[in-house]
Design an enzyme around this catalytic site. Structure first.
Site, mmCIF file in Angstrom:
data_model
loop_
_atom_site.group_PDB
_atom_site.id
_atom_site.type_symbol
_atom_site.label_atom_id
_atom_site.label_comp_id
_atom_site.label_asym_id
_atom_site.label_seq_id
_atom_site.Cartn_x
_atom_site.Cartn_y
_atom_site.Cartn_z
ATOM 1 N N HIS A 305 -3.362 6.240 4.815
ATOM 2 C CA HIS A 305 -3.895 7.591 4.921
ATOM 3 C C HIS A 305 -3.044 8.515 4.070
ATOM 4 O O HIS A 305 -1.828 8.313 3.992
ATOM 5 C CB HIS A 305 -3.862 8.057 6.388
ATOM 6 C CG HIS A 305 -4.734 9.232 6.658
ATOM 7 N ND1 HIS A 305 -4.313 10.514 6.439
ATOM 8 C CD2 HIS A 305 -6.013 9.309 7.091
ATOM 9 C CE1 HIS A 305 -5.298 11.334 6.746
ATOM 10 N NE2 HIS A 305 -6.345 10.644 7.134
ATOM 11 N N ASP A 363 -10.591 4.685 11.198
ATOM 12 C CA ASP A 363 -11.775 3.911 10.831
ATOM 13 C C ASP A 363 -11.629 2.423 11.082
ATOM 14 O O ASP A 363 -12.602 1.678 11.008
ATOM 15 C CB ASP A 363 -12.096 4.131 9.352
ATOM 16 C CG ASP A 363 -12.628 5.525 9.122
ATOM 17 O OD1 ASP A 363 -13.352 6.004 10.003
ATOM 18 O OD2 ASP A 363 -12.311 6.124 8.090
HETATM 19 N N1 ACO Z 1 -4.461 -1.401 1.237
HETATM 20 C C1 ACO Z 1 -3.497 -1.859 0.421
HETATM 21 N N2 ACO Z 1 -2.633 -1.084 -0.244
HETATM 22 C C2 ACO Z 1 -2.760 0.246 -0.062
HETATM 23 C C3 ACO Z 1 -3.736 0.808 0.779
HETATM 24 C C4 ACO Z 1 -4.614 -0.057 1.447
HETATM 25 N N3 ACO Z 1 -5.564 0.403 2.275
HETATM 26 N N4 ACO Z 1 -3.638 2.160 0.771
HETATM 27 C C5 ACO Z 1 -2.602 2.439 -0.061
HETATM 28 N N5 ACO Z 1 -2.083 1.290 -0.569
HETATM 29 C C6 ACO Z 1 -0.916 1.148 -1.455
HETATM 30 C C7 ACO Z 1 -1.285 1.524 -2.871
HETATM 31 O O1 ACO Z 1 -1.700 0.382 -3.616
HETATM 32 C C8 ACO Z 1 0.016 2.102 -3.374
HETATM 33 O O2 ACO Z 1 0.881 1.021 -3.649
HETATM 34 P P1 ACO Z 1 1.914 1.113 -4.916
HETATM 35 O O3 ACO Z 1 2.850 2.235 -4.580
HETATM 36 O O4 ACO Z 1 2.541 -0.233 -4.959
HETATM 37 O O5 ACO Z 1 1.048 1.417 -6.105
HETATM 38 C C9 ACO Z 1 0.581 2.821 -2.158
HETATM 39 O O6 ACO Z 1 0.036 2.122 -1.023
HETATM 40 C C10 ACO Z 1 0.199 4.299 -2.088
HETATM 41 O O7 ACO Z 1 -1.222 4.395 -2.190
HETATM 42 P P2 ACO Z 1 -2.016 5.679 -2.694
HETATM 43 O O8 ACO Z 1 -3.378 5.230 -3.134
HETATM 44 O O9 ACO Z 1 -1.157 6.425 -3.661
HETATM 45 O O10 ACO Z 1 -2.110 6.530 -1.373
HETATM 46 P P3 ACO Z 1 -3.088 7.745 -1.115
HETATM 47 O O11 ACO Z 1 -2.393 8.610 -0.157
HETATM 48 O O12 ACO Z 1 -3.537 8.359 -2.398
HETATM 49 O O13 ACO Z 1 -4.353 7.029 -0.475
HETATM 50 C C11 ACO Z 1 -6.106 6.382 0.983
HETATM 51 C C12 ACO Z 1 -4.828 7.230 0.797
HETATM 52 C C13 ACO Z 1 -7.175 6.764 -0.050
HETATM 53 C C14 ACO Z 1 -6.666 6.622 2.382
HETATM 54 C C15 ACO Z 1 -5.701 4.873 0.820
HETATM 55 O O14 ACO Z 1 -4.708 4.517 1.739
HETATM 56 C C16 ACO Z 1 -6.907 3.946 0.938
HETATM 57 O O15 ACO Z 1 -7.636 3.732 -0.042
HETATM 58 N N6 ACO Z 1 -7.156 3.382 2.167
HETATM 59 C C17 ACO Z 1 -8.312 2.548 2.369
HETATM 60 C C18 ACO Z 1 -9.532 3.420 2.595
HETATM 61 C C19 ACO Z 1 -9.540 4.083 3.959
HETATM 62 O O16 ACO Z 1 -9.313 3.441 4.971
HETATM 63 N N7 ACO Z 1 -9.844 5.395 3.971
HETATM 64 C C20 ACO Z 1 -9.959 6.163 5.199
HETATM 65 C C21 ACO Z 1 -9.083 7.346 5.193
HETATM 66 S S1 ACO Z 1 -9.162 8.103 6.787
HETATM 67 C C22 ACO Z 1 -10.559 9.042 6.795
HETATM 68 O O17 ACO Z 1 -11.123 9.451 5.814
HETATM 69 C C23 ACO Z 1 -11.081 9.337 8.151
#
Ligand code: ACO
Length: 428
Positions: A305, A363
């Site tokens: 998140h 979720d």
């Molecule tokens: N699975 C695996 N790796 C992940 C995930 C994930 N779900 N989320 C983040 N990471 C990793 C990234 O690859 C990154 O790794 P790195 O530093 O080695 O490159 C690091 O964690 C940081 O990730 P970002 O994408 O920079 O984090 P951000 O805060 O931008 O993303 C988000 C947040 C979009 C929610 C992300 O965690 C994601 O895509 N999750 C899956 C989708 C999801 O469940 N969304 C629901 C959000 S809650 C809602 O809307 C109610």
């Protein structure tokens, strides 16, 4: 003396005022920076930027805290109901018993939609995604309810708010009924908000339908968990659309469009699809390997998140609700639940996820729960939109009622071509 932040650019320094809220980090007010220093700040994705001042919802992502108007989400979900949460978000205080029954009455009296709207639905293809239908029909409310579109009139603002909160379940249920080819079911005003929604989704004219109170309570709690989440992408969309003075129904339609994306409200649909793709517990290690492999681009949906770098407090309540629903429905062995629980266990002990502070979000368990309740996957984000409408409306109202609000107009770092002269087509 009030605190300032000093920004040094080359040989010049600029003092920017700092402001503190009730809780959370202080902010550096850089509104005058461009005027004084001729520079913009650059923050794509708003990683360090507060886009507004708000009194509605507080999140501490590191501590896993979510509060509406100061009240912890756990207490509201345990003791309150969704309409009480709506009142709290819209008016700022919990209602007295008299205020609550008056509010429930007013919402209930707005649940029907203009009859012409039913015909509007028939213009859509039956196989249209219900979120596409939601964007279209909620936007179309602007055409059906022009008498509550004067945003400068507090009374009309409140009527528009009540109409949105009251009619969104009716429209969502109609989108569902339309997609399965069943007749629309009118709202039943002797039912509470969430039972009425379940009735409109699952009743048919040819037989009686009795709403299961345990399922209604579980869905009501899911609505409370999703009611607001401060300045997330869809709420910011609603505020940005509303900042130009746009029609309130059109602003909420814009929020629905944003919510639809898989990185936001579409994640519960994606999480369930992922659990189904994994299928069985023995396939989890292979899947986790793919998630960790940077070249693969697979993400663990329902994990991570932007704000919570700790367990999402909503996920804990959601997990409990999921077990309650499965128990009530007599679903003893759901392979998806087995996969979810094992995946959560592995992810919470794996260095990759610990290092990146990736925890289950709301979720992760909501897809399994909604599926058990009988909703098709395509309806999951629609249910999120039903719940979030009150948050969007409360945030929109707060912005409109704030005399210091301005049209939202971000600037950019331009990296396109420098000035060049037009060449006639024959000379290119
Ligand atoms: N699975 C695996 N790796 C992940 C995930 C994930 N779900 N989320 C983040 N990471 C990793 C990234 O690859 C990154 O790794 P790195 O530093 O080695 O490159 C690091 O964690 C940081 O990730 P970002 O994408 O920079 O984090 P951000 O805060 O931008 O993303 C988000 C947040 C979009 C929610 C992300 O965690 C994601 O895509 N999750 C899956 C989708 C999801 O469940 N969304 C629901 C959000 S809650 C809602 O809307 C109610």
């Amino acid at each position: 003396m009030s605190k300032t932040a000093t920004i040094t650019i080359g040989n010049n320094t600029y003092d920017m005022p700092m402001r503190g809220g009730t809780e959370g980090p202080e902010v550096v007010d850089i509104a005058k920076l461009y005027g004084q220093a001729n520079v913009f700040t650059y923050d794509p994705g708003f990683m360090s930027t507060a886009s507004c001042e708000s009194k509605i919802t507080y999140i501490d992502g590191d501590a896993g805290i979510l509060r509406y108007r100061g009240y912890p989400i756990e207490q509201l979900a345990e003791h309150g109901d969704f309409l009480e949460t709506c009142y709290l978000l819209l008016y700022g205080e919990l209602p007295t018993a008299a205020q609550k029954s008056d509010f429930d009455y007013r919402v209930t009296r707005h649940t029907m939609v203009h009859e012409q709207m039913s015909r509007f639905f028939s213009g859509f293809r039956r196989d249209a995604h219900p979120m596409a239908v939601m964007v279209g029909t909620v936007g179309a409310m602007a055409a059906f309810y022009p008498d509550s579109a004067d945003i400068t009139d507090p009374h009309q603002r409140m009527i528009a708010s009540m109409r949105l909160v009251a009619k969104i379940p009716t429209i969502a249920a109609m989108a569902y009924k339309y997609s399965i080819g069943q007749p629309f079911v009118f709202p039943k005003n002797d039912l509470d908000y969430t039972s009425n929604f379940l009735h409109m989704c699952y009743a048919v004219p040819c037989e009686d339908y009795k709403v299961n109170p345990i399922i209604a309570r579980a869905l009501d709690r899911i609505f409370i968990l999703h009611a607001d989440h401060e300045q997330n992408a869809s709420t910011s969309t609603v505020r940005l659309a509303g900042s130009s003075g746009a029609n309130p129904f059109a602003c909420i339609a814009a929020g629905i469009a944003c919510l639809w994306g898989p990185a936001h409200g579409g994640a519960n649909e994606a999480a369930l699809a992922m659990l189904a793709e994994i299928g069985t517990v023995d396939k989890i290690p292979e899947f986790v390997q793919r998630v960790k492999d940077k070249k693969d681009h697979t993400r663990l949906m329902g994990f991570g998140h932007r704000v919570y770098k700790n367990y999402d407090p909503r996920a804990k309540i959601m997990q409990k609700t999921c077990h309650e629903v499965l128990r009530e429905l007599g679903i003893k062995d759901d392979p998806l639940l087995d996969v979810a629980m094992e995946l959560e266990r592995i992810a919470l002990s794996d260095e990759y996820f610990i290092e990146r502070k990736l925890y289950p979000n709301v979720d992760f368990y909501s897809g399994i729960t909604l599926k058990a309740m009988g909703f098709p996957v395509s309806m999951f984000t629609v249910l999120f939109a039903v719940a979030r409408t009150v948050g969007w409306v409360a945030q929109w109202k707060e912005m409109i009622e704030d005399p210091s609000s301005k049209i939202g107009r971000p600037r950019q770092l331009y990296t396109g071509a420098a000035k060049r002269d037009y060449t006639p087509i024959g000379k290119r």
